[in-house]
Write an enzyme that holds these catalytic residues in place. Sequence first.
Site, PDB file in Angstrom:
ATOM      1  N   ARG A 192       2.090  -8.065  -6.020  1.00  0.00           N
ATOM      2  CA  ARG A 192       1.202  -7.068  -6.331  1.00  0.00           C
ATOM      3  C   ARG A 192      -0.209  -7.870  -6.179  1.00  0.00           C
ATOM      4  O   ARG A 192      -0.713  -8.425  -7.211  1.00  0.00           O
ATOM      5  CB  ARG A 192       1.460  -6.310  -7.599  1.00  0.00           C
ATOM      6  CG  ARG A 192       0.121  -5.334  -7.857  1.00  0.00           C
ATOM      7  CD  ARG A 192       0.204  -4.225  -7.157  1.00  0.00           C
ATOM      8  NE  ARG A 192       1.479  -3.327  -7.258  1.00  0.00           N
ATOM      9  CZ  ARG A 192       1.456  -2.181  -6.454  1.00  0.00           C
ATOM     10  NH1 ARG A 192       1.032  -2.208  -5.655  1.00  0.00           N
ATOM     11  NH2 ARG A 192       2.975  -1.627  -6.829  1.00  0.00           N
ATOM     12  N   GLN A 221       9.066   1.966   0.432  1.00  0.00           N
ATOM     13  CA  GLN A 221       7.722   2.161   0.622  1.00  0.00           C
ATOM     14  C   GLN A 221       7.133   0.923   1.582  1.00  0.00           C
ATOM     15  O   GLN A 221       7.460   0.040   1.189  1.00  0.00           O
ATOM     16  CB  GLN A 221       6.776   2.196  -0.417  1.00  0.00           C
ATOM     17  CG  GLN A 221       5.324   2.199  -0.240  1.00  0.00           C
ATOM     18  CD  GLN A 221       4.667   3.475  -0.837  1.00  0.00           C
ATOM     19  OE1 GLN A 221       5.102   4.520  -0.519  1.00  0.00           O
ATOM     20  NE2 GLN A 221       3.564   3.061  -1.637  1.00  0.00           N
ATOM     21  N   ARG A 243       7.685  -7.705   3.731  1.00  0.00           N
ATOM     22  CA  ARG A 243       6.973  -8.223   2.603  1.00  0.00           C
ATOM     23  C   ARG A 243       7.797  -8.620   1.639  1.00  0.00           C
ATOM     24  O   ARG A 243       7.430  -9.439   0.378  1.00  0.00           O
ATOM     25  CB  ARG A 243       5.844  -7.178   1.826  1.00  0.00           C
ATOM     26  CG  ARG A 243       6.460  -5.789   1.539  1.00  0.00           C
ATOM     27  CD  ARG A 243       5.198  -4.945   0.773  1.00  0.00           C
ATOM     28  NE  ARG A 243       6.024  -3.713   0.109  1.00  0.00           N
ATOM     29  CZ  ARG A 243       5.063  -2.750  -0.313  1.00  0.00           C
ATOM     30  NH1 ARG A 243       4.036  -3.267  -0.768  1.00  0.00           N
ATOM     31  NH2 ARG A 243       5.829  -1.730  -0.892  1.00  0.00           N
ATOM     32  N   HIS A 263      -2.420  -5.281   4.007  1.00  0.00           N
ATOM     33  CA  HIS A 263      -2.880  -4.339   3.035  1.00  0.00           C
ATOM     34  C   HIS A 263      -3.667  -4.996   1.838  1.00  0.00           C
ATOM     35  O   HIS A 263      -3.335  -5.038   0.576  1.00  0.00           O
ATOM     36  CB  HIS A 263      -1.785  -3.684   2.308  1.00  0.00           C
ATOM     37  CG  HIS A 263      -1.746  -2.592   1.384  1.00  0.00           C
ATOM     38  ND1 HIS A 263      -2.143  -2.752  -0.018  1.00  0.00           N
ATOM     39  CD2 HIS A 263      -1.118  -1.430   1.278  1.00  0.00           C
ATOM     40  CE1 HIS A 263      -2.170  -1.368  -0.655  1.00  0.00           C
ATOM     41  NE2 HIS A 263      -1.267  -0.744  -0.075  1.00  0.00           N
ATOM     42  N   ASP A 267      -7.442   7.405  -1.940  1.00  0.00           N
ATOM     43  CA  ASP A 267      -6.214   7.060  -1.201  1.00  0.00           C
ATOM     44  C   ASP A 267      -6.325   7.896   0.080  1.00  0.00           C
ATOM     45  O   ASP A 267      -6.087   8.648   0.249  1.00  0.00           O
ATOM     46  CB  ASP A 267      -5.005   7.368  -1.766  1.00  0.00           C
ATOM     47  CG  ASP A 267      -3.715   6.847  -1.277  1.00  0.00           C
ATOM     48  OD1 ASP A 267      -2.725   6.663  -1.607  1.00  0.00           O
ATOM     49  OD2 ASP A 267      -4.110   6.065  -0.367  1.00  0.00           O
ATOM     50  N   GLU A 320      -7.651  -1.851   3.768  1.00  0.00           N
ATOM     51  CA  GLU A 320      -6.606  -2.247   4.493  1.00  0.00           C
ATOM     52  C   GLU A 320      -6.872  -1.902   5.977  1.00  0.00           C
ATOM     53  O   GLU A 320      -7.313  -0.981   6.276  1.00  0.00           O
ATOM     54  CB  GLU A 320      -5.253  -1.505   3.933  1.00  0.00           C
ATOM     55  CG  GLU A 320      -5.096  -1.372   2.462  1.00  0.00           C
ATOM     56  CD  GLU A 320      -4.493  -0.532   1.961  1.00  0.00           C
ATOM     57  OE1 GLU A 320      -3.603   0.230   2.859  1.00  0.00           O
ATOM     58  OE2 GLU A 320      -4.601  -0.148   0.861  1.00  0.00           O
TER      59      GLU A 320
HETATM   60  O1  TA6 Z   1      -2.417   1.810   0.644  1.00  0.00           O
HETATM   61  C1  TA6 Z   1      -2.519   2.949  -0.169  1.00  0.00           C
HETATM   62  C2  TA6 Z   1      -1.053   2.967  -0.861  1.00  0.00           C
HETATM   63  O2  TA6 Z   1      -0.285   3.671   0.190  1.00  0.00           O
HETATM   64  C3  TA6 Z   1      -0.907   4.050  -1.936  1.00  0.00           C
HETATM   65  O3  TA6 Z   1      -0.611   5.337  -1.869  1.00  0.00           O
HETATM   66  C4  TA6 Z   1      -0.129   3.023  -3.063  1.00  0.00           C
HETATM   67  O4  TA6 Z   1       1.245   3.635  -2.846  1.00  0.00           O
HETATM   68  C5  TA6 Z   1      -0.401   1.634  -2.556  1.00  0.00           C
HETATM   69  O5  TA6 Z   1      -0.366   1.925  -0.852  1.00  0.00           O
HETATM   70  C6  TA6 Z   1       0.501   0.656  -3.078  1.00  0.00           C
HETATM   71  O6  TA6 Z   1       1.736   0.963  -2.455  1.00  0.00           O
HETATM   72  P1  TA6 Z   1       3.017  -0.184  -3.036  1.00  0.00           P
HETATM   73  O7  TA6 Z   1       4.074   0.230  -2.398  1.00  0.00           O
HETATM   74  O8  TA6 Z   1       2.719  -1.653  -2.883  1.00  0.00           O
HETATM   75  O9  TA6 Z   1       3.055   0.198  -4.580  1.00  0.00           O
END
Ligand code: TA6
Length: 285
Positions: free
Chosen positions: A61, A80, A85, A152, A197, A256
């Site tokens: 993080r 996600q 990563r 990111h 966001d 990002e």
């Molecule tokens: O870049 C913005 C985003 O897509 C947010 O919606 C939030 O979910 C962030 O990325 C962090 O995502 P993660 O999967 O690293 O917790």
Amino acid sequence: MTGVTFLTGSGGLPKLEITTAWSTAEIYLHGAHVTYFQKRGEPPLLFLSDQSRFESGVPIRGGIPIIFPWFGKPADKPGQHGFVRNRSWTLKEIKTTDDGIVTTRLILPPDPELRADDITVEYEVAFSDGLSAEFIVTNKSAQAYAFENCLHTYFAIGDIHSLRVVGLQGVTYLDALDGHQRKTETAEAIRFAGEVDRAYVNTPHRVEIHDTARQRVIRVEKTGSASTVVWNPWIAKAKAMADFGNEEYQRMVCVESGNVAKNQITLAPGGIASLKVKLSSEATA
Ligand code: TA6
């Protein structure tokens, strides 16, 4: 003293510590994740959560997460922001130029999710008084390959309440907090008074982060990127993230650079896609 040291980092994960005449930095093989960069005489450039986990299969993080081959959480995808990563990368090369710039090059080992080695992925980061990162995808297959990519980056700032992000006025963005509705940025400087966001699309623009509290301007320049995402989780989402401190939203912002949503890339057979981001900073006092 310029050079690279191999260390055991948090969670027992291997990391490289890079020292140049201008800066110190760290990059984990886990996710090829740059977690630290600090130019002498300035505060750290990158934010890293005090609550971050350092475990295989779980993203770190903060720093510069590499998002590939998808951004966000499409219905047909597991998890996600892709999977690279969460993978362990391989260090291929370390170079130091005559003028003292240190470059590390890492590759993602062949992955069944990438048709074995039909799709290869490399990541080169150059450390000097700033940081340049290049994410390269090569399509060695006979079919086109569609993907999203994004560096990111989490930036360390003094206070989100006085922060301004400049350079996106007039640009169309998809508002993730409002059903990804298309909107137009009207502000000369984006300010923060709640969660933000936004995926700004079709924008090759350079962005500046004006950190009044720390009297510093951070510049984000990019090539091979049509999208810029701006994110701050604010209070509720900060509390909802187990690997993020409740108050940490006040000292970070994500700006990002990549190619997301309508800017996704379709790479022809034999094609190479380079996403490059150059981060620099200077005191304003
Ligand atoms: O870049 C913005 C985003 O897509 C947010 O919606 C939030 O979910 C962030 O990325 C962090 O995502 P993660 O999967 O690293 O917790």
